[in-house]
Design a protein around this motif. Structure first.
Motif, PDB file in Angstrom:
ATOM      1  N   ARG A 159       0.666  -1.095   0.176  1.00 32.84           N
ATOM      2  CA  ARG A 159      -0.017   0.124   0.075  1.00 32.84           C
ATOM      3  C   ARG A 159       0.916   1.145  -0.077  1.00 32.84           C
ATOM      4  NH1 ARG A 159      -3.526  -2.411   4.957  1.00 32.84           N
ATOM      5  NH2 ARG A 159      -4.230  -4.024   3.862  1.00 32.84           N
ATOM      6  N   ARG A 162       2.083   7.177   3.233  1.00 31.33           N
ATOM      7  CA  ARG A 162       1.709   8.485   3.390  1.00 31.33           C
ATOM      8  C   ARG A 162       2.876   9.418   3.284  1.00 31.33           C
ATOM      9  NH1 ARG A 162      -2.605   8.980   8.071  1.00 31.33           N
ATOM     10  NH2 ARG A 162      -3.023   6.871   7.980  1.00 31.33           N
ATOM     11  N   ASP A 163       2.862  10.745   2.782  1.00 30.01           N
ATOM     12  CA  ASP A 163       3.830  11.696   2.755  1.00 30.01           C
ATOM     13  C   ASP A 163       3.964  12.424   4.204  1.00 30.01           C
ATOM     14  OD1 ASP A 163       4.956  11.064   0.355  1.00 30.01           O
ATOM     15  OD2 ASP A 163       3.464  12.439  -0.496  1.00 30.01           O
TER      16      ASP A 163
END
Length: 163
Positions: A159, A162-163
């Motif tokens: 998956r 996230r940043d």
């Protein structure tokens, strides 16, 4: 240390047990979402079994009853650590008991066997994780003496991060 039931047989899983093991893993709401119990089994299961089988620190263990071959399964992995003065710990994963045999004591006996196996291998602790969606499993582990002493986290690598 409590002794295990003499009618149960604990043994290393064989290649021939693999379809029954995957069926056990797939036979619950979470397992049904992530396992692929079709015959023939996908090659990924064969590859994973081969890797576990050749690793001396991994054991895929099944329990048989007089009436039921592969009544339960778990994977026991011994892990060396620098912490605890270079101590070894055991990780238990992939635990399942056949649905018709749950609450019969087989899971408890499987755990007692695995804990003793880890102790005999020189491990200083046994650890496991359990999905928070499995409150019955968590109560079962607590009943064996396991404590939620740490906050566990997982990052699924399939998956996006996230940043």
């Amino acid at each position: 240390m409590p002794t295990t039931d003499p009618t149960l047989t604990f043994r290393p899983a064989t290649r021939d047990d693999l379809p029954a093991i995957v069926a056990l893993l797939a036979n619950d709401p979470l397992g049904a979402q992530r396992e692929n119990h079709v015959l023939p089994l996908p090659r990924s299961y064969e590859d994973a079994f081969a890797a576990i089988d050749r690793d001396p620190n991994n054991e895929l263990v099944v329990v048989d009853t007089p009436e039921h071959r592969v009544a339960g399964v778990l994977q026991l992995t011994r892990i060396p650590h620098i912490t605890y003065q270079g101590g070894w710990r055991a990780q238990i994963e992939g635990v399942r008991v056949a649905s018709a045999l749950r609450s019969s004591g087989i899971g408890r006996q499987l755990f007692l066997w695995a804990i003793e196996r880890a102790r005999a291998a020189g491990c200083h602790l046994v650890q496991l994780t359990s999905d928070k969606a499995r409150p019955d499993a968590i109560r079962f582990y607590e009943g064996l003496g396991f404590r939620a002493s740490h906050e566990g986290m997982k990052l699924h690598l399939d998956r996006p991060v996230r940043d």
